[in-house]
Design a protein around this motif. Structure first.
Motif, mmCIF file in Angstrom:
data_model
loop_
_atom_site.group_PDB
_atom_site.id
_atom_site.type_symbol
_atom_site.label_atom_id
_atom_site.label_comp_id
_atom_site.label_asym_id
_atom_site.label_seq_id
_atom_site.Cartn_x
_atom_site.Cartn_y
_atom_site.Cartn_z
ATOM 1 N N MET A 1 65.618 122.433 -53.925
ATOM 2 C CA MET A 1 65.642 121.994 -52.531
ATOM 3 C C MET A 1 64.556 120.941 -52.322
ATOM 4 S SD MET A 1 64.992 124.246 -49.066
ATOM 5 C CE MET A 1 66.302 125.388 -49.519
ATOM 6 N N SER A 2 64.974 119.730 -51.898
ATOM 7 C CA SER A 2 63.993 118.671 -51.685
ATOM 8 C C SER A 2 63.309 118.835 -50.338
ATOM 9 C CB SER A 2 64.681 117.304 -51.747
ATOM 10 O OG SER A 2 65.614 117.188 -50.705
ATOM 11 N N GLN A 3 62.070 118.416 -50.274
ATOM 12 C CA GLN A 3 61.337 118.449 -49.023
ATOM 13 C C GLN A 3 60.236 117.393 -49.076
ATOM 14 O OE1 GLN A 3 59.902 122.478 -48.993
ATOM 15 N NE2 GLN A 3 58.022 121.950 -50.041
ATOM 16 N N PRO A 4 59.807 116.921 -47.888
ATOM 17 C CA PRO A 4 58.749 115.911 -47.891
ATOM 18 C C PRO A 4 57.484 116.465 -48.545
ATOM 19 C CG PRO A 4 59.754 116.166 -45.712
ATOM 20 C CD PRO A 4 60.256 117.290 -46.563
ATOM 21 N N ASN A 5 56.851 115.658 -49.377
ATOM 22 C CA ASN A 5 55.628 116.102 -50.037
ATOM 23 C C ASN A 5 54.488 116.254 -49.043
ATOM 24 O OD1 ASN A 5 56.768 116.183 -52.601
ATOM 25 N ND2 ASN A 5 56.482 113.985 -52.885
ATOM 26 N N THR A 6 54.344 115.268 -48.176
ATOM 27 C CA THR A 6 53.278 115.306 -47.178
ATOM 28 C C THR A 6 53.867 114.880 -45.838
ATOM 29 O OG1 THR A 6 51.705 114.630 -48.891
ATOM 30 C CG2 THR A 6 50.945 114.525 -46.610
ATOM 31 N N PRO A 7 54.408 115.829 -45.085
ATOM 32 C CA PRO A 7 55.025 115.474 -43.800
ATOM 33 C C PRO A 7 54.006 114.838 -42.850
ATOM 34 C CG PRO A 7 55.603 117.711 -44.449
ATOM 35 C CD PRO A 7 54.511 117.261 -45.370
ATOM 36 N N THR A 8 54.383 113.708 -42.276
ATOM 37 C CA THR A 8 53.514 113.009 -41.337
ATOM 38 C C THR A 8 54.360 112.360 -40.254
ATOM 39 O OG1 THR A 8 53.599 110.852 -42.421
ATOM 40 C CG2 THR A 8 51.966 112.426 -43.254
ATOM 41 N N LEU A 9 53.682 111.712 -39.320
ATOM 42 C CA LEU A 9 54.367 110.924 -38.298
ATOM 43 C C LEU A 9 54.620 109.493 -38.768
ATOM 44 C CD1 LEU A 9 52.560 112.056 -35.025
ATOM 45 C CD2 LEU A 9 54.943 112.485 -35.635
ATOM 46 N N ASP A 10 54.337 109.211 -40.024
ATOM 47 C CA ASP A 10 54.531 107.868 -40.565
ATOM 48 C C ASP A 10 56.028 107.562 -40.660
ATOM 49 O OD1 ASP A 10 54.414 105.445 -41.815
ATOM 50 O OD2 ASP A 10 53.640 106.204 -43.719
ATOM 51 N N LEU A 11 56.472 106.530 -39.958
ATOM 52 C CA LEU A 11 57.886 106.144 -39.960
ATOM 53 C C LEU A 11 58.098 104.795 -40.641
ATOM 54 C CD1 LEU A 11 58.776 107.171 -36.281
ATOM 55 C CD2 LEU A 11 59.147 108.501 -38.374
ATOM 56 N N SER A 12 57.169 104.430 -41.491
ATOM 57 C CA SER A 12 57.278 103.147 -42.205
ATOM 58 C C SER A 12 58.579 103.094 -43.002
ATOM 59 C CB SER A 12 56.090 102.970 -43.147
ATOM 60 O OG SER A 12 54.873 102.972 -42.439
ATOM 61 N N GLY A 13 59.268 101.957 -42.911
ATOM 62 C CA GLY A 13 60.525 101.782 -43.628
ATOM 63 C C GLY A 13 61.732 102.320 -42.895
ATOM 64 N N LYS A 14 61.525 102.968 -41.749
ATOM 65 C CA LYS A 14 62.622 103.528 -40.971
ATOM 66 C C LYS A 14 63.143 102.496 -39.966
ATOM 67 C CE LYS A 14 61.953 107.775 -42.603
ATOM 68 N NZ LYS A 14 62.913 108.460 -43.497
ATOM 69 N N ILE A 15 64.436 102.558 -39.719
ATOM 70 C CA ILE A 15 65.082 101.729 -38.706
ATOM 71 C C ILE A 15 65.505 102.643 -37.563
ATOM 72 C CG2 ILE A 15 66.930 100.099 -38.180
ATOM 73 C CD1 ILE A 15 64.984 99.094 -40.303
ATOM 74 N N ALA A 16 65.097 102.284 -36.353
ATOM 75 C CA ALA A 16 65.397 103.114 -35.188
ATOM 76 C C ALA A 16 66.077 102.293 -34.097
ATOM 77 C CB ALA A 16 64.117 103.726 -34.631
ATOM 78 N N ILE A 17 67.031 102.906 -33.415
ATOM 79 C CA ILE A 17 67.631 102.320 -32.216
ATOM 80 C C ILE A 17 67.212 103.169 -31.023
ATOM 81 C CG2 ILE A 17 69.782 101.949 -30.946
ATOM 82 C CD1 ILE A 17 71.131 101.166 -33.502
ATOM 83 N N VAL A 18 66.777 102.517 -29.962
ATOM 84 C CA VAL A 18 66.477 103.199 -28.703
ATOM 85 C C VAL A 18 67.301 102.536 -27.609
ATOM 86 C CG1 VAL A 18 64.720 103.847 -27.025
ATOM 87 C CG2 VAL A 18 64.120 103.690 -29.455
ATOM 88 N N THR A 19 68.176 103.289 -26.955
ATOM 89 C CA THR A 19 68.958 102.734 -25.857
ATOM 90 C C THR A 19 68.221 102.934 -24.538
ATOM 91 O OG1 THR A 19 70.228 104.769 -25.428
ATOM 92 C CG2 THR A 19 71.099 103.252 -27.092
ATOM 93 N N GLY A 20 68.545 102.089 -23.571
ATOM 94 C CA GLY A 20 67.842 102.149 -22.296
ATOM 95 C C GLY A 20 66.358 101.907 -22.478
ATOM 96 N N ALA A 21 66.025 100.943 -23.332
ATOM 97 C CA ALA A 21 64.645 100.787 -23.799
ATOM 98 C C ALA A 21 63.792 99.851 -22.962
ATOM 99 C CB ALA A 21 64.656 100.280 -25.248
ATOM 100 N N SER A 22 64.345 99.257 -21.931
ATOM 101 C CA SER A 22 63.578 98.248 -21.200
ATOM 102 C C SER A 22 62.586 98.840 -20.216
ATOM 103 C CB SER A 22 64.520 97.296 -20.454
ATOM 104 O OG SER A 22 65.293 98.009 -19.500
ATOM 105 N N LYS A 23 62.795 100.097 -19.819
ATOM 106 C CA LYS A 23 61.934 100.704 -18.806
ATOM 107 C C LYS A 23 61.714 102.179 -19.117
ATOM 108 C CE LYS A 23 63.185 97.920 -14.704
ATOM 109 N NZ LYS A 23 64.219 97.044 -15.253
ATOM 110 N N GLY A 24 60.728 102.769 -18.443
ATOM 111 C CA GLY A 24 60.555 104.211 -18.395
ATOM 112 C C GLY A 24 60.462 104.891 -19.742
ATOM 113 N N ILE A 25 61.215 105.983 -19.881
ATOM 114 C CA ILE A 25 61.169 106.804 -21.093
ATOM 115 C C ILE A 25 61.571 105.998 -22.326
ATOM 116 C CG2 ILE A 25 62.283 108.740 -22.266
ATOM 117 C CD1 ILE A 25 62.360 110.161 -19.515
ATOM 118 N N GLY A 26 62.628 105.224 -22.216
ATOM 119 C CA GLY A 26 63.085 104.446 -23.365
ATOM 120 C C GLY A 26 62.051 103.468 -23.865
ATOM 121 N N ARG A 27 61.359 102.835 -22.945
ATOM 122 C CA ARG A 27 60.318 101.881 -23.316
ATOM 123 C C ARG A 27 59.183 102.569 -24.074
ATOM 124 N NH1 ARG A 27 55.797 98.898 -21.752
ATOM 125 N NH2 ARG A 27 56.134 96.638 -21.815
ATOM 126 N N SER A 28 58.748 103.713 -23.563
ATOM 127 C CA SER A 28 57.683 104.452 -24.239
ATOM 128 C C SER A 28 58.124 104.940 -25.612
ATOM 129 C CB SER A 28 57.228 105.636 -23.373
ATOM 130 O OG SER A 28 56.498 105.180 -22.254
#
Length: 249
Positions: A1-28
């Motif tokens: 069973m694979s698992q992250p060696n050192t789980p962190t908040l590091d999202l380097s190399g990840k691609i993310a989409i955020v909808t409704g991103a111009s204001k409020g919650i989406g912007r943050s």
């Protein structure tokens, strides 16, 4: 069973989409994910707001100025060679008594809050399953767990997305895709600001929050960032309530 060696908040190399991103919650959310290293695609209709967001991010946020209810949006998602995170944030609310809800209002909220969210998640799942990994995060509401007067359509749509979250989580888990929701209480945003100008309404809201305050957009973004990261590697099909204890009563 694979698992992250050192789980962190590091999202380097990840691609993310955020909808409704111009204001409020989406912007943050967009700024938070970018701060953790992700390349963020911020989606909204307002070009000026998106340009300001991109400028603040110093080039780590790409912008797509389009309407998520348009059929071109899911296609554009599917054309991506990589997608690791989807924050399904876009939505609207028009509080009113149930007997005052017009078919136009009903269709508007169902189309944006449910149909567009489903099609966005469906398209993201297509891309993520190719790579056998990904995190879909639906922004729902505490109203997806309770009922409230004058919010029948909103509650209905948010309960629907909570159901979608659970069903997608079960179906996609074998392919390495996690699906969760974040359910905030009343958050201080441009959309809620006019509501809080009514002292009676504000007092009623605060009376139902044990922590005795409304939330801020960064607190929601913190929950989203956690669910997007390897720290949440075994978390799927759940709803993380950022509600100050409202639904605990």
């Amino acid at each position: 069973m694979s698992q992250p060696n050192t789980p962190t908040l590091d999202l380097s190399g990840k691609i993310a989409i955020v909808t409704g991103a111009s204001k409020g919650i989406g912007r943050s959310c967009a700024l938070s994910l970018a701060a953790c290293g992700a390349h963020v695609i911020a989606v909204a209709r307002n070009v000026e707001d998106l340009d300001a967001l991109a400028a603040e991010s110093a080039g780590t946020i790409e912008t797509w100025a389009l309407d998520v209810t348009d059929s071109s949006f899911p296609k554009r998602i599917r054309d991506l060679p990589q997608l690791d995170i989807l924050v399904n944030n876009v939505g609207t609310n028009k509080p009113m008594p149930i007997t005052d809800v017009s078919e136009e209002t009903l269709d508007l909220m169902l189309n944006l809050n449910v149909r567009a969210a489903f099609l966005s998640a469906q398209a993201a799942a297509d891309v993520m399953q190719r790579a056998k990994r990904g995190s879909i995060i639906n922004i729902t509401s505490q109203m997806g767990h309770i009922g409230a007067a004058n919010r029948t359509v909103y509650c209905m749509t948010k309960h629907a997305i909570e159901g979608l979250t659970k069903a997608m989580a079960v179906e996609l888990a074998p392919n390495g895709v996690r699906v969760n929701s974040v359910a905030p209480t009343f958050i201080s945003t441009p959309m809620t600001a006019p509501m809080f100008e009514n002292p009676e309404f504000y007092a009623e809201v605060i009376s139902k929050i044990p922590m005795d305050r409304v939330g801020n957009t960064q607190e929601v973004a913190n929950a989203v960032t956690y669910l997007a990261s390897d720290l949440a590697s075994l978390t799927t099909g759940d709803s993380l309530k950022v509600d100050g204890g409202w639904t605990a009563q």
